[in-house]
Design a protein around this motif. Structure first.
Motif, short mmCIF file in Angstrom:
data_model
loop_
_atom_site.label_atom_id
_atom_site.label_comp_id
_atom_site.label_asym_id
_atom_site.label_seq_id
_atom_site.Cartn_x
_atom_site.Cartn_y
_atom_site.Cartn_z
N PRO A 213 0.80 -1.22 0.00
CA PRO A 213 0.00 0.00 0.00
C PRO A 213 0.84 1.28 0.00
N ALA A 214 2.03 1.22 0.60
CA ALA A 214 2.88 2.40 0.65
C ALA A 214 3.37 2.81 -0.74
N ALA A 215 3.33 1.86 -1.69
CA ALA A 215 3.79 2.16 -3.06
C ALA A 215 2.69 2.77 -3.92
N LEU A 216 1.49 2.87 -3.37
CA LEU A 216 0.36 3.35 -4.15
C LEU A 216 0.19 4.86 -4.05
N SER A 217 -0.54 5.41 -5.01
CA SER A 217 -0.88 6.82 -4.97
C SER A 217 -1.82 7.07 -3.80
N PRO A 218 -1.97 8.30 -3.35
CA PRO A 218 -2.89 8.57 -2.23
C PRO A 218 -4.30 8.04 -2.46
N ARG A 219 -4.86 8.23 -3.67
CA ARG A 219 -6.23 7.76 -3.88
C ARG A 219 -6.31 6.25 -3.82
N ASN A 220 -5.27 5.56 -4.30
CA ASN A 220 -5.32 4.10 -4.27
C ASN A 220 -4.92 3.52 -2.92
N ARG A 221 -4.15 4.28 -2.12
CA ARG A 221 -3.95 3.86 -0.73
C ARG A 221 -5.28 3.89 0.01
N ARG A 222 -6.05 4.97 -0.22
CA ARG A 222 -7.37 5.06 0.41
C ARG A 222 -8.29 3.96 -0.12
N VAL A 228 -10.03 -3.36 1.89
CA VAL A 228 -9.48 -4.37 2.79
C VAL A 228 -9.99 -4.21 4.23
N HIS A 229 -10.22 -2.96 4.66
CA HIS A 229 -10.62 -2.72 6.06
C HIS A 229 -11.90 -1.89 6.15
N PRO A 230 -12.98 -2.32 5.51
CA PRO A 230 -14.21 -1.51 5.53
C PRO A 230 -14.78 -1.33 6.94
N GLU A 231 -14.64 -2.35 7.79
CA GLU A 231 -15.20 -2.25 9.13
C GLU A 231 -14.45 -1.24 9.98
N ARG A 232 -13.15 -1.15 9.80
CA ARG A 232 -12.36 -0.17 10.56
C ARG A 232 -12.69 1.24 10.11
N ILE A 233 -12.87 1.40 8.81
CA ILE A 233 -13.24 2.72 8.30
C ILE A 233 -14.63 3.12 8.78
N ALA A 260 -11.44 9.09 6.72
CA ALA A 260 -11.35 7.87 7.53
C ALA A 260 -10.47 6.84 6.83
N ALA A 261 -10.64 6.70 5.51
CA ALA A 261 -9.81 5.76 4.74
C ALA A 261 -8.35 6.18 4.77
N GLU A 262 -8.10 7.48 4.71
CA GLU A 262 -6.72 7.98 4.77
C GLU A 262 -6.09 7.64 6.12
N ILE A 263 -6.85 7.80 7.20
CA ILE A 263 -6.33 7.48 8.52
C ILE A 263 -5.98 6.00 8.62
N ILE A 264 -6.90 5.15 8.20
CA ILE A 264 -6.65 3.70 8.28
C ILE A 264 -5.48 3.30 7.38
N SER A 265 -5.37 3.93 6.21
CA SER A 265 -4.26 3.57 5.30
C SER A 265 -2.92 3.95 5.90
N ARG A 266 -2.91 4.96 6.75
CA ARG A 266 -1.64 5.40 7.35
C ARG A 266 -1.25 4.60 8.59
N VAL A 267 -2.26 4.17 9.35
CA VAL A 267 -1.93 3.43 10.56
C VAL A 267 -1.74 1.94 10.28
N GLY A 268 -2.20 1.50 9.07
CA GLY A 268 -1.99 0.12 8.67
C GLY A 268 -2.92 -0.87 9.34
#
Length: 268
Positions: A213-222, A228-233, A260-268
């Motif tokens: 995920p770290a190799a993806l663009s911001p929109r694709n990280r989100r 992958v983590h819809p429940e966390r978002i 919310a997706a940006e937060i989850i993508s950053r915390v992993g």
């Protein structure tokens, strides 16, 4: 006489990536004998489909051959006489679009186009009959071609091998040529019939299992996090929405979900 005719021929080719069809050449008074003379003199190179390229043209084979095939679909017409809007013309698509866009390595012996109307297909050319929207077409080096998103959807609908699809999707996502969430939304309805997972997390695991995920663009990280983590978002989104409201922002479900997706993508 030869010099005058070649000057006219060159003027046409210069406006077409350095290429001209035999039918176009006839319109400026250069017949097959003239074309053979210019080819023998090293001024022209015959590519295929009775399309010739100026010997000093800078258009390489990757772009020259699909452009030559595109010209050959309507050989009598100059490029500027064809429809102004790319989606109203024949468009490079399917495996041929993959080659041009640099997606995967899907083999095909044919040059493939999608056209809104029936056309006579030259040798080794296949034409799908379908109408595209302007958003589904882009232009690369003068060649109208389906976008990466539309190309992937076409490949799935055409029963492309899933191993080939994985490589195409991986390249498209890593090059940020597609929006992962939007692509999943369009492919999910095809999942059952074409035998691949439609659920977001399983879709990602099936088609791009090794993506970082770290190799993806911001929109694709989100997008990756959303699939992958819809429940966390879903757990974070109400708090984000509350914070936005407290900050005076106009309620916006899309914005709160993306944050919310940006937060989850950053915390992993």
């Amino acid at each position: 006489m030869w010099e005058e005719r070649f000057a006219e021929l060159s003027a046409v080719a210069a406006r077409q990536n350095g290429m001209v069809t035999a039918a176009q050449a006839a319109r400026v008074g250069v017949d097959d004998r003239g074309l053979a003379h210019f080819a023998a003199s090293g001024l022209l190179v015959e590519l295929d489909w009775s399309v010739y390229q100026l010997a000093w043209s800078s258009t390489g084979p990757r772009y020259a051959y699909p452009y030559a095939a595109w010209l050959a679909l309507l050989p009598e017409l100059y490029r500027w006489e064809r429809p102004r809007s790319a989606d109203e013309d024949a468009v490079l698509s399917h495996e041929s679009a993959c080659r041009l866009l640099g997606l995967g390595s899907v083999a095909s012996p044919l040059m493939i186009f999608t056209s809104p109307e029936a056309l006579e297909a030259p040798r080794a050319v296949k034409i799908h009959l379908a109408r595209l929207t302007p958003e589904e077409v882009t232009v690369v080096e003068g060649i109208p071609v389906t976008t990466a998103h539309r190309t992937v959807v076409d490949l799935v609908a055409d029963w492309t091998d899933h191993g080939d699809l994985r490589r195409v999707l991986m390249d498209a996502v890593l090059k940020d040529l597609v929006d992962l969430r939007a692509l999943h939304a369009d492919l999910a309805p095809l999942a059952e019939r074409h035998e691949f997972p439609g659920d977001g997390a399983r879709f990602v695991e099936y088609f791009i299992p090794d993506v970082d995920p770290a190799a993806l663009s911001p929109r694709n990280r989100r997008g990756h996090a959303a699939l992958v983590h819809p429940e966390r978002i879903a757990a974070v989104e109400p708090r984000v929405a509350h914070m936005l409201t407290e900050a005076g922002a106009v309620p916006d479900e899309t914005l709160s979900r993306d944050i919310a997706a940006e937060i989850i993508s950053r915390v992993g």
